[in-house]
Motif scaffolding. Structure first.
Motif, mmCIF file in Angstrom:
data_model
loop_
_atom_site.group_PDB
_atom_site.id
_atom_site.type_symbol
_atom_site.label_atom_id
_atom_site.label_comp_id
_atom_site.label_asym_id
_atom_site.label_seq_id
_atom_site.Cartn_x
_atom_site.Cartn_y
_atom_site.Cartn_z
ATOM 1 N N UNK A 218 0.850 -1.199 0.000
ATOM 2 C CA UNK A 218 0.000 0.000 0.000
ATOM 3 C C UNK A 218 0.880 1.242 0.000
ATOM 4 N N UNK A 219 1.579 1.464 -1.112
ATOM 5 C CA UNK A 219 2.489 2.601 -1.255
ATOM 6 C C UNK A 219 1.844 3.653 -2.141
ATOM 7 N N UNK A 220 1.780 4.886 -1.642
ATOM 8 C CA UNK A 220 1.272 5.993 -2.438
ATOM 9 C C UNK A 220 2.388 7.002 -2.672
ATOM 10 N N UNK A 221 2.145 7.941 -3.577
ATOM 11 C CA UNK A 221 3.132 8.964 -3.876
ATOM 12 C C UNK A 221 3.604 8.867 -5.308
ATOM 13 N N UNK A 222 4.687 9.558 -5.615
ATOM 14 C CA UNK A 222 5.540 10.339 -4.712
ATOM 15 C C UNK A 222 4.882 11.645 -4.261
ATOM 16 N N UNK A 223 5.136 11.963 -2.968
ATOM 17 C CA UNK A 223 4.577 13.159 -2.360
ATOM 18 C C UNK A 223 5.670 14.198 -2.122
ATOM 19 N N UNK A 224 5.347 15.487 -2.186
ATOM 20 C CA UNK A 224 6.346 16.516 -1.843
ATOM 21 C C UNK A 224 6.914 16.265 -0.450
ATOM 22 N N UNK A 225 8.230 16.163 -0.381
ATOM 23 C CA UNK A 225 8.865 15.762 0.882
ATOM 24 C C UNK A 225 8.735 16.815 1.965
ATOM 25 N N UNK A 226 8.561 18.098 1.584
ATOM 26 C CA UNK A 226 8.533 19.133 2.609
ATOM 27 C C UNK A 226 7.310 19.030 3.518
ATOM 28 N N UNK A 227 6.224 18.424 3.023
ATOM 29 C CA UNK A 227 5.017 18.270 3.832
ATOM 30 C C UNK A 227 4.759 16.829 4.249
ATOM 31 N N UNK A 228 5.450 15.890 3.612
ATOM 32 C CA UNK A 228 5.117 14.476 3.814
ATOM 33 C C UNK A 228 5.328 14.017 5.253
ATOM 34 N N UNK A 229 6.432 14.405 5.860
ATOM 35 C CA UNK A 229 6.733 13.898 7.197
ATOM 36 C C UNK A 229 5.757 14.456 8.232
ATOM 37 N N UNK A 230 5.305 15.675 8.021
ATOM 38 C CA UNK A 230 4.263 16.214 8.895
ATOM 39 C C UNK A 230 2.979 15.403 8.763
ATOM 40 N N UNK A 231 2.630 15.026 7.538
ATOM 41 C CA UNK A 231 1.429 14.209 7.312
ATOM 42 C C UNK A 231 1.557 12.857 8.006
ATOM 43 N N UNK A 232 2.759 12.279 7.957
ATOM 44 C CA UNK A 232 2.974 11.007 8.644
ATOM 45 C C UNK A 232 2.850 11.172 10.155
ATOM 46 N N UNK A 233 3.411 12.247 10.693
ATOM 47 C CA UNK A 233 3.287 12.513 12.124
ATOM 48 C C UNK A 233 1.830 12.689 12.541
ATOM 49 N N UNK A 234 1.031 13.245 11.660
ATOM 50 C CA UNK A 234 -0.384 13.456 11.955
ATOM 51 C C UNK A 234 -1.218 12.188 11.793
ATOM 52 N N UNK A 235 -0.587 11.076 11.384
ATOM 53 C CA UNK A 235 -1.282 9.799 11.319
ATOM 54 C C UNK A 235 -1.841 9.420 9.973
ATOM 55 N N UNK A 236 -1.550 10.201 8.934
ATOM 56 C CA UNK A 236 -2.082 9.874 7.610
ATOM 57 C C UNK A 236 -1.382 8.660 7.003
ATOM 58 N N UNK A 237 -0.108 8.486 7.346
ATOM 59 C CA UNK A 237 0.675 7.352 6.843
ATOM 60 C C UNK A 237 1.337 6.628 8.012
ATOM 61 N N UNK A 238 1.575 5.319 7.824
ATOM 62 C CA UNK A 238 2.241 4.519 8.855
ATOM 63 C C UNK A 238 3.753 4.494 8.688
ATOM 64 N N UNK A 239 4.234 4.867 7.517
ATOM 65 C CA UNK A 239 5.666 4.879 7.285
ATOM 66 C C UNK A 239 6.002 5.620 6.017
ATOM 67 N N UNK A 240 7.229 6.149 5.957
ATOM 68 C CA UNK A 240 7.697 6.929 4.816
ATOM 69 C C UNK A 240 8.913 6.249 4.208
ATOM 70 N N UNK A 241 8.915 6.100 2.886
ATOM 71 C CA UNK A 241 10.077 5.626 2.145
ATOM 72 C C UNK A 241 10.852 6.859 1.694
ATOM 73 N N UNK A 242 11.997 7.118 2.333
ATOM 74 C CA UNK A 242 12.843 8.267 1.999
ATOM 75 C C UNK A 242 13.915 7.835 1.011
ATOM 76 N N UNK A 243 14.360 8.773 0.190
ATOM 77 C CA UNK A 243 15.255 8.434 -0.914
ATOM 78 C C UNK A 243 16.725 8.472 -0.535
ATOM 79 N N UNK A 244 17.090 9.318 0.422
ATOM 80 C CA UNK A 244 18.496 9.426 0.801
ATOM 81 C C UNK A 244 18.593 9.799 2.278
ATOM 82 N N UNK A 245 19.794 9.704 2.815
ATOM 83 C CA UNK A 245 20.043 9.756 4.247
ATOM 84 C C UNK A 245 19.413 10.976 4.918
ATOM 85 N N UNK A 246 19.787 12.164 4.507
ATOM 86 C CA UNK A 246 19.332 13.343 5.230
ATOM 87 C C UNK A 246 17.846 13.619 5.027
ATOM 88 N N UNK A 247 17.298 13.236 3.889
ATOM 89 C CA UNK A 247 15.868 13.426 3.692
ATOM 90 C C UNK A 247 15.077 12.697 4.767
#
Length: 306
Positions: A218-247
């Protein structure tokens, strides 16, 4: 339940945070058996005279504390390989590793730049990935410790799908997550803005997302990374697939020490580590904090039980 705890680079905070984790683990779990792995005179000294704690010791560490050195790199490698031997012999059910120093590994002559590659060679039969798992945010990295140009060159549809599969598998063991909702981070600003700000989303990330869905994730996206992690923190997603270390790691570490645990996905047994480094500048001061190592021990226990 039997867990090995490596002391990491003995010139860093590994010995202190490992001792704190031992105390916490013994208090919380009566059935827990711990093996401290590190230099002679250090691992055995940290074992608290408790029958549930034993020590596996290598040569003594002779070197300064608070700085990267070849001696520290050799000691960290020796501890890790001893713990791997325990795992391969079936003598422990999981590994908890204190931090090591990439600089010290290089000074010791090692081509490896961290735990993950070494663990993959000895405890995996397929792909592995680095994930950071916490109660509020869970992130997996498609690439790890690579310069940014190399990291972007290493991204492929196949790698993104296999990382998504590893992530999905561990999150299904998380309480309440039978079908994890995963989100793929975009690479460019605004996820490329329909190709106006870069074509990697359309050329690589959309095909990878579609392939992952076809594989059953159940993978959606790609989503703009600047807002994605906030959405995950708010419970919209259970996990984020990040592309590189610092992201992936900047949002994880903004949550604070111990808020997430480093987990190597794809190994034959659980391996966890705190989400911080050797902290050479804190050795011998009252600024050493153990929350990350204690969280790593707790998650290792939970993963063994799941």
């Amino acid at each position: 339940m039997r867990l090995a705890i490596t002391l990491g680079d003995p010139a860093g905070v590994g010995p202190e945070v490992s001792a704190a984790a031992v105390r916490a683990g013994l208090t919380e779990r009566e059935e827990l058996q711990l093996v401290l792995v590190g230099p002679r005179g250090l691992a055995d000294r940290l074992a608290p005279g408790e029958p549930r704690v034993s020590a596996v010791c290598q040569n003594e560490f002779v070197g300064p504390r608070g700085v990267a050195s070849a001696a520290g790199g050799r000691a960290a490698l020796a501890a890790l390989h001893a713990a791997i031997a325990l795992a391969n012999a079936g003598e422990v059910d999981g590994l908890v590793t204190a931090p090591l120093s990439k600089e010290a590994l290089a000074l010791a002559g090692s081509a490896d730049r961290g735990h993950t590659g070494i663990l993959a060679r000895h405890l995996a039969s397929g792909p592995v990935a680095m994930a950071f798992l916490g109660e509020r945010l869970r992130v997996v990295l498609a690439t790890e410790h690579l310069p940014l140009r190399q990291a972007l060159a290493a991204l492929t549809v196949e790698r993104l799908v296999e990382v998504t599969g590893l992530f999905d598998a561990v999150l299904r063991r998380w309480p309440g997550l039978t079908r994890p909702r995963l989100a793929l981070a975009g690479l460019n600003p605004h996820a490329g803005e329909a190709g106006l700000l870069g074509d990697e989303e359309q050329a690589l990330l959309v095909p990878a997302q579609q392939a992952a869905v076809r594989a059953g994730y159940a993978l959606s996206g790609p989503w703009p990374a600047d807002a994605l992690f906030r959405r995950a923190l708010d419970g919209e997603f259970d996990g984020v697939v990040a592309l590189y270390h610092d992201q992936g790691l900047i949002p994880v570490k903004l949550l604070g020490l111990g808020a997430a645990v480093n987990v190597t996905l794809g190994l034959r047994l659980p391996r966890t580590s705190p989400d911080h480094g050797t902290a050479f500048d804190r050795v011998g001061t009252d600024r050493v904090r153990s929350e990350g190592m204690i969280a790593a021990l707790r998650l290792a226990m939970a993963l063994v039980e799941r």
